[in-house]
Design a protein around this motif. Structure first.
Motif, PDB file in Angstrom:
ATOM      1  N   LEU A  37       0.880  -1.163   0.000  1.00  0.00           N
ATOM      2  CA  LEU A  37       0.000   0.000   0.000  1.00  0.00           C
ATOM      3  C   LEU A  37       0.915   1.210   0.000  1.00  0.00           C
ATOM      4  O   LEU A  37       1.645   1.442   0.968  1.00  0.00           O
ATOM      5  N   VAL A  38       0.934   1.925  -1.125  1.00  0.00           N
ATOM      6  CA  VAL A  38       1.873   3.033  -1.273  1.00  0.00           C
ATOM      7  C   VAL A  38       1.112   4.321  -1.556  1.00  0.00           C
ATOM      8  O   VAL A  38      -0.061   4.312  -1.932  1.00  0.00           O
ATOM      9  N   GLY A  39       1.815   5.444  -1.396  1.00  0.00           N
ATOM     10  CA  GLY A  39       1.188   6.736  -1.674  1.00  0.00           C
ATOM     11  C   GLY A  39       1.894   7.817  -0.897  1.00  0.00           C
ATOM     12  O   GLY A  39       2.630   7.526   0.041  1.00  0.00           O
ATOM     13  N   PRO A  40       1.666   9.074  -1.265  1.00  0.00           N
ATOM     14  CA  PRO A  40       2.368  10.183  -0.611  1.00  0.00           C
ATOM     15  C   PRO A  40       1.940  10.341   0.848  1.00  0.00           C
ATOM     16  O   PRO A  40       0.937   9.768   1.282  1.00  0.00           O
ATOM     17  N   ASN A  41       2.678  11.141   1.592  1.00  0.00           N
ATOM     18  CA  ASN A  41       2.292  11.466   2.963  1.00  0.00           C
ATOM     19  C   ASN A  41       0.892  12.041   2.983  1.00  0.00           C
ATOM     20  O   ASN A  41       0.534  12.851   2.135  1.00  0.00           O
ATOM     21  N   GLY A  42       0.120  11.617   3.962  1.00  0.00           N
ATOM     22  CA  GLY A  42      -1.228  12.147   4.105  1.00  0.00           C
ATOM     23  C   GLY A  42      -2.245  11.506   3.189  1.00  0.00           C
ATOM     24  O   GLY A  42      -3.405  11.915   3.153  1.00  0.00           O
ATOM     25  N   ARG A 204       1.604  -7.413  -5.610  1.00  0.00           N
ATOM     26  CA  ARG A 204       0.517  -6.500  -5.973  1.00  0.00           C
ATOM     27  C   ARG A 204       0.750  -5.163  -5.280  1.00  0.00           C
ATOM     28  O   ARG A 204       1.224  -5.133  -4.147  1.00  0.00           O
ATOM     29  N   VAL A 205       0.423  -4.074  -5.985  1.00  0.00           N
ATOM     30  CA  VAL A 205       0.612  -2.737  -5.428  1.00  0.00           C
ATOM     31  C   VAL A 205      -0.698  -1.954  -5.537  1.00  0.00           C
ATOM     32  O   VAL A 205      -1.334  -1.930  -6.597  1.00  0.00           O
ATOM     33  N   ILE A 206      -1.075  -1.349  -4.417  1.00  0.00           N
ATOM     34  CA  ILE A 206      -2.219  -0.437  -4.409  1.00  0.00           C
ATOM     35  C   ILE A 206      -1.676   0.963  -4.131  1.00  0.00           C
ATOM     36  O   ILE A 206      -0.949   1.161  -3.162  1.00  0.00           O
ATOM     37  N   ILE A 207      -1.995   1.907  -5.019  1.00  0.00           N
ATOM     38  CA  ILE A 207      -1.604   3.302  -4.767  1.00  0.00           C
ATOM     39  C   ILE A 207      -2.800   4.020  -4.165  1.00  0.00           C
ATOM     40  O   ILE A 207      -3.905   4.009  -4.728  1.00  0.00           O
ATOM     41  N   LEU A 208      -2.562   4.635  -3.011  1.00  0.00           N
ATOM     42  CA  LEU A 208      -3.595   5.448  -2.376  1.00  0.00           C
ATOM     43  C   LEU A 208      -3.174   6.904  -2.500  1.00  0.00           C
ATOM     44  O   LEU A 208      -2.003   7.236  -2.270  1.00  0.00           O
ATOM     45  N   GLN A 212      -8.134   8.009  -1.814  1.00  0.00           N
ATOM     46  CA  GLN A 212      -8.769   7.173  -2.835  1.00  0.00           C
ATOM     47  C   GLN A 212      -7.784   6.182  -3.432  1.00  0.00           C
ATOM     48  O   GLN A 212      -6.582   6.454  -3.490  1.00  0.00           O
ATOM     49  N   VAL A 213      -8.308   5.048  -3.893  1.00  0.00           N
ATOM     50  CA  VAL A 213      -7.459   4.088  -4.591  1.00  0.00           C
ATOM     51  C   VAL A 213      -7.204   4.624  -5.998  1.00  0.00           C
ATOM     52  O   VAL A 213      -8.118   4.749  -6.805  1.00  0.00           O
ATOM     53  N   ALA A 214      -5.929   4.962  -6.273  1.00  0.00           N
ATOM     54  CA  ALA A 214      -5.587   5.541  -7.576  1.00  0.00           C
ATOM     55  C   ALA A 214      -5.134   4.466  -8.562  1.00  0.00           C
ATOM     56  O   ALA A 214      -5.197   4.667  -9.774  1.00  0.00           O
ATOM     57  N   ALA A 215      -4.652   3.350  -8.049  1.00  0.00           N
ATOM     58  CA  ALA A 215      -4.243   2.228  -8.912  1.00  0.00           C
ATOM     59  C   ALA A 215      -4.184   0.977  -8.057  1.00  0.00           C
ATOM     60  O   ALA A 215      -3.951   1.047  -6.848  1.00  0.00           O
ATOM     61  N   ASP A 216      -4.421  -0.161  -8.686  1.00  0.00           N
ATOM     62  CA  ASP A 216      -4.386  -1.445  -7.971  1.00  0.00           C
ATOM     63  C   ASP A 216      -4.059  -2.501  -9.018  1.00  0.00           C
ATOM     64  O   ASP A 216      -4.862  -2.752  -9.917  1.00  0.00           O
ATOM     65  N   GLY A 217      -2.836  -3.056  -8.953  1.00  0.00           N
ATOM     66  CA  GLY A 217      -2.478  -4.017  -9.985  1.00  0.00           C
ATOM     67  C   GLY A 217      -1.190  -4.754  -9.670  1.00  0.00           C
ATOM     68  O   GLY A 217      -0.666  -4.673  -8.550  1.00  0.00           O
ATOM     69  N   ALA A 218      -0.684  -5.460 -10.683  1.00  0.00           N
ATOM     70  CA  ALA A 218       0.535  -6.243 -10.503  1.00  0.00           C
ATOM     71  C   ALA A 218       1.710  -5.313 -10.230  1.00  0.00           C
ATOM     72  O   ALA A 218       1.873  -4.282 -10.892  1.00  0.00           O
ATOM     73  N   ALA A 219       2.549  -5.691  -9.272  1.00  0.00           N
ATOM     74  CA  ALA A 219       3.694  -4.853  -8.900  1.00  0.00           C
ATOM     75  C   ALA A 219       4.588  -4.575 -10.104  1.00  0.00           C
ATOM     76  O   ALA A 219       5.059  -3.458 -10.295  1.00  0.00           O
ATOM     77  N   LYS A 220       4.802  -5.584 -10.952  1.00  0.00           N
ATOM     78  CA  LYS A 220       5.724  -5.389 -12.067  1.00  0.00           C
ATOM     79  C   LYS A 220       5.197  -4.319 -13.033  1.00  0.00           C
ATOM     80  O   LYS A 220       5.987  -3.574 -13.609  1.00  0.00           O
ATOM     81  N   ASP A 221       3.896  -4.226 -13.181  1.00  0.00           N
ATOM     82  CA  ASP A 221       3.322  -3.195 -14.067  1.00  0.00           C
ATOM     83  C   ASP A 221       3.388  -1.817 -13.411  1.00  0.00           C
ATOM     84  O   ASP A 221       3.801  -0.836 -14.034  1.00  0.00           O
ATOM     85  N   ILE A 222       2.967  -1.744 -12.159  1.00  0.00           N
ATOM     86  CA  ILE A 222       2.877  -0.438 -11.496  1.00  0.00           C
ATOM     87  C   ILE A 222       4.264   0.144 -11.254  1.00  0.00           C
ATOM     88  O   ILE A 222       4.508   1.331 -11.485  1.00  0.00           O
ATOM     89  N   LYS A 226       6.576   4.784 -14.675  1.00  0.00           N
ATOM     90  CA  LYS A 226       7.193   5.946 -14.031  1.00  0.00           C
ATOM     91  C   LYS A 226       6.247   7.138 -13.961  1.00  0.00           C
ATOM     92  O   LYS A 226       6.262   7.909 -13.003  1.00  0.00           O
ATOM     93  N   GLU A 227       5.459   7.283 -15.002  1.00  0.00           N
ATOM     94  CA  GLU A 227       4.536   8.422 -15.047  1.00  0.00           C
ATOM     95  C   GLU A 227       3.503   8.321 -13.924  1.00  0.00           C
ATOM     96  O   GLU A 227       3.219   9.287 -13.214  1.00  0.00           O
ATOM     97  N   LEU A 228       2.963   7.106 -13.776  1.00  0.00           N
ATOM     98  CA  LEU A 228       1.969   6.871 -12.723  1.00  0.00           C
ATOM     99  C   LEU A 228       2.591   7.114 -11.346  1.00  0.00           C
ATOM    100  O   LEU A 228       2.003   7.793 -10.498  1.00  0.00           O
ATOM    101  N   LEU A 229       3.807   6.577 -11.144  1.00  0.00           N
ATOM    102  CA  LEU A 229       4.465   6.738  -9.842  1.00  0.00           C
ATOM    103  C   LEU A 229       4.708   8.218  -9.553  1.00  0.00           C
ATOM    104  O   LEU A 229       4.425   8.706  -8.458  1.00  0.00           O
ATOM    105  N   ALA A 230       5.209   8.934 -10.554  1.00  0.00           N
ATOM    106  CA  ALA A 230       5.528  10.350 -10.363  1.00  0.00           C
ATOM    107  C   ALA A 230       4.267  11.154 -10.048  1.00  0.00           C
ATOM    108  O   ALA A 230       4.282  12.056  -9.201  1.00  0.00           O
ATOM    109  N   LYS A 231       3.183  10.787 -10.698  1.00  0.00           N
ATOM    110  CA  LYS A 231       1.920  11.492 -10.493  1.00  0.00           C
ATOM    111  C   LYS A 231       1.466  11.401  -9.029  1.00  0.00           C
ATOM    112  O   LYS A 231       0.776  12.281  -8.520  1.00  0.00           O
ATOM    113  N   HIS A 232       1.866  10.323  -8.375  1.00  0.00           N
ATOM    114  CA  HIS A 232       1.446  10.131  -6.981  1.00  0.00           C
ATOM    115  C   HIS A 232       2.608  10.278  -5.994  1.00  0.00           C
ATOM    116  O   HIS A 232       2.577   9.723  -4.901  1.00  0.00           O
TER     117      HIS A 232
END
Ligand SMILES: Nc1ncnc2c1ncn2[C@@H]1O[C@H](COP(=O)(O)OP(=O)(O)O)[C@@H](O)[C@H]1O
Ligand SMILES: [Mg+2]
Length: 240
Positions: A37-42, A204-208, A212-222, A226-232
């Motif tokens: 479960l990953v995501g920025p502070n707060g 599996r990685v869930i981005i919060l 809100q859940v911003a993404a939920d999928g296979a770790a290798k894809d997420i 880079k764009e998705l990671l940077a966005k969050h």
């Protein structure tokens, strides 16, 4: 069919001061998964996992092993969901390691023999056998983190939920903890900013983000996006 361990439907949560921390969360954790479960502070990560074992409550939106979590089954819930706080000093309060690791089993009404067996096994699982008589307060941060994990493993939880396991650890302490976590035969949810740890431990990685859940999928894809990671507010270290 894979068994649902934690099922969350339409969960929203606001703190009493009005801060809206979670917004319509839907997710299911299945037996045997290792989920980051990953995501920025707060983002609401800690708030979300405090719902997993009923520290924060939201009647009807969370099921554990198919049963709604409510005021009447909290003791059962706490024995099935092993929640490890970010700061081990919030989890360790006894004069000896034995007492801390034995606390849950004693509270569950285990016999003396069962308590001893549970403590021995939990300490072995985290590589801390022989530390029974030590004072938790005088251990290194890496050792404290492993004892904090043992305090929930001693109840044989169905799921281990751990908040920022690598915070405050040096690289060696971090990798020691990764190897311990990797070896545990238990469903896991790991909250972390540390994508290296996530890559090593989670399929599996869930981005919060913003509750809100911003993404939920296979770790290798997420982790490759880079764009998705940077966005969050997340970034993989450059390979070099
Ligand atoms: N006890 C609290 N009272 C009020 N607001 C809180 C409390 N704990 C967290 N928050 C707020 O809820 C939001 C989510 O926080 P948190 O779950 O701690 O995020 P994360 O663990 O992802 O950093 C943030 O806006 C934070 O300021
Ligand atoms: Mg947090």
């Amino acid at each position: 069919m894979t068994e649902e361990i934690v099922t969350i439907k339409n969960l929203s949560f606001g703190y009493p001061d009005g801060q809206q921390a979670l917004n319509d969360i839907n997710l299911t954790i299945y037996r045997g998964e290792s989920v980051a479960l990953v995501g920025p502070n707060g983002a609401g990560k800690s708030t979300l996992i405090l719902h997993f074992n009923g520290v924060l409550r939201s009647n009807g939106h969370i099921r554990l092993l198919g049963k709604p979590i409510d005021d009447k089954n909290l003791k059962w819930v706490r024995s099935k969901v092993g929640l490890v706080f970010q700061n081990p000093d919030d989890q360790l309060f006894s004069p000896t390691v034995f007492d801390d690791v034995a606390f849950g089993p004693i509270n569950m009404g285990y016999s003396d023999d069962e308590v001893h067996q549970a403590v021995t096994k939990a300490l072995e699982m985290v590589g801390m056998a022989g530390f029974e008589k030590r004072s938790p307060h005088h251990l290194s941060i890496g050792e404290k983190k492993r004892i904090a994990i043992a305090t929930v493993l001693s109840m044989s939880p169905e799921i281990l939920v751990i908040d920022e396991p690598s915070s405050n650890l040096d690289p060696r302490g971090k990798w020691e903890l990764i190897w311990v976590l990797e070896s545990l035969p238990v469903t896991r949810v790991i909250v972390s900013h540390d994508l290296e740890l996530v890559e090593a431990l989670c399929q599996r990685v869930i981005i919060l983000d913003r509750g809100q859940v911003a993404a939920d999928g296979a770790a290798k894809d997420i982790l490759a996006d880079k764009e998705l990671l940077a966005k969050h507010g997340l970034a993989m270290a450059e390979q070099g």
